[in-house]
Every structure is written in C-alpha cells, then in structure tokens.
Write an enzyme that holds these catalytic residues in place. Sequence first.
Site, PDB file in Angstrom:
ATOM      1  N   ARG A  62      -1.202  -0.953  -8.949  1.00 41.58           N
ATOM      2  CA  ARG A  62      -0.566  -0.923  -7.637  1.00 41.58           C
ATOM      3  C   ARG A  62      -0.848   0.393  -6.915  1.00 41.58           C
ATOM      4  NH1 ARG A  62       5.871  -2.104  -6.399  1.00 41.58           N
ATOM      5  NH2 ARG A  62       5.728  -1.991  -4.136  1.00 41.58           N
ATOM      6  N   HIS A  66      -2.706   0.779  -3.302  1.00 42.17           N
ATOM      7  CA  HIS A  66      -2.056   1.469  -2.185  1.00 42.17           C
ATOM      8  C   HIS A  66      -2.876   2.663  -1.707  1.00 42.17           C
ATOM      9  CE1 HIS A  66       2.287  -0.210  -2.810  1.00 42.17           C
ATOM     10  NE2 HIS A  66       1.358  -1.146  -2.751  1.00 42.17           N
ATOM     11  N   ASN A  93       5.575   2.418  -1.797  1.00 46.39           N
ATOM     12  CA  ASN A  93       5.332   3.227  -2.983  1.00 46.39           C
ATOM     13  C   ASN A  93       6.649   3.599  -3.691  1.00 46.39           C
ATOM     14  OD1 ASN A  93       2.541   3.094  -2.417  1.00 46.39           O
ATOM     15  ND2 ASN A  93       2.833   4.641  -0.900  1.00 46.39           N
ATOM     16  N   HIS A 152      -0.679  -9.647  -9.635  1.00 50.52           N
ATOM     17  CA  HIS A 152       0.742  -9.962  -9.742  1.00 50.52           C
ATOM     18  C   HIS A 152       1.072 -10.697 -11.040  1.00 50.52           C
ATOM     19  CE1 HIS A 152       1.494  -9.731  -5.098  1.00 50.52           C
ATOM     20  NE2 HIS A 152       1.188  -8.568  -5.641  1.00 50.52           N
TER      21      HIS A 152
END
Length: 287
Positions: A62, A66, A93, A152
């Site tokens: 993740r 980001h 975040n 995911h």
Amino acid sequence: MNCLKTIALSLSLFLVGLVGPIQAQLQMNFYANTCPNAEKIVQDFVSNHISNAPSLAAALLRMHFHDCFVRGCDGSVLINSTSGNAERDATPNLTGGPSWSVPTGRRDGRISNASEALANIPPPTSNFTNLQTLFANQGLDLKDLVLLSGAHTIGVSHCSSFTNRLYNFTGRGDQDPALDSQYAANLKSRKCPSLNDNTTIVEMDPGSRKTFDLSYYQLVLKRRGLFQSDSALTTNPTTLSNINQLLKGSVESFFSEFAKSMEKMGRINVKTGSAGVVRRQCSVANS
C-alpha cells in the site's frame, strides 16, 4: 548504509520474480560498485520481518502504491510533516505471493504534499470513472487497474473506509445496493456497528487475508468486495472480463501478471541523476 536508504523503499516493497522491459535510467544491480550487497541485504531484511509479521506485506504494498501515485516513485511518502501537510498526513496513509526483480537507481524527491495525495490516490469510495481517470493519469491501463486491485487479497481496512456503503450510501441513510445484503448485515452486526466507527479493522479478503491468491476476485463477483472501488470493477465490461479471465487461469499466471503491473507502476515518474536527491534521513526532505 546511506546507499541502502536510497533504495530501501523501492526494493522492500516487492514481495516474493518476473519483470517486463525496464526503462533506460534504471538497471539491475545499480549499486554493484558502491554497495555490492545492497539489494540482498534489503531483501533479506524485509523477508525476515515479513516472516515474523505477515501483515507487513500489505502495508508495504500500500505504501508503494501511495508513493508512486503522487509525484512518482520517489519516496516522498516517507517525508515527515513540518506543518501537517505532507503526503503521510493525508487520509489514505494508514503471505506468500509473487516476487520480481527490482531495477534500481532511483533518486529521492524533495516535495511531499498532502493535498496532492488526496487528489491523486484513488479513494476506496471511487466509482469506475474515477478509477479509470486516476490510473490513466499515471500511465496505467484497465488491466493494471484490475491486477493492482488484486493486492486487496491481503491486509485489513478500518471501518471508516467503507461504512458509508452500510449506513449512508447516497446521504439518505441507505445501503449500497451493489453490496451483497447478507455480507452487509454481517458487517453491521459483527464488525462495524455504526457509521462513526474509526478504529475497528476488517479483513479485505475474509478468511484469506494472509494468503496472496485469487479469492479476492471471487468475492468481487459475489458482490462481496469490501470497498466501493472493488465493486466498481464489475461495472465495466473490460475490467469484468479481465477478472473472469484471471479466475479461469492459474494462480501462477496471476502472480506473473501482477508482478508485471507492479514493475510498471514502479517506473512512474522515476527521478534519476540530478532530477532527485539522496536523502540522508529518509523522513527529512532536504537532508
């Protein structure tokens, strides 16, 4: 140790080995002369920690996602805030699986802006149009959208990322009709009892959150994807077809394709040479 810090973000985020073409500015073993064992040291360090704390894998994936979606893959997500407006201050975040070799040679960025993170990182409430636009802005296509959403399959989320689907989808106290009603009832009764729950965490791929596999896509087709952005993948014929094709294939094929999209994402707006800096302290912009 300084040379390790410059590559720690780009290398440590790639989990468990396939790559497509690599752009000219990056190369394998970039640090062969200045720090010959850099890649192996970082890889071993990350592998050992993920073995002890499997949930770290999802967090690293993740963070890489980001970082790359805001000014490219330049480590700016690591910069500490001085006035509450760095990327890491923005709302977004907060195993087993594919592995791939990582081309190195990236430089660090100097700028980290929370508003840019909010504008460029796809939120979990995204519809298909928003997802398509934000991915296209980064040079990623619909196949990449489907494959990268497959991350995911591991990890968890806070209730606040999806409770609008349960309690207030259109602002009228209603539930998202695209969410399986039985799954929604279970989330309400056992996981997120109110719209204002900001602390409870929920598995994104129930029963399989520690295993990198295809079960996420199976849940999406059953209308049990946790986020609105998961459900959105079924509203477009191309992304829906991509999901069905993945499920017809092997998990090894998924790993291979996922690795290619991750490597592609890792080349977004890469800074090399004088375009970037080498931060001696990863969290300080001008160090």
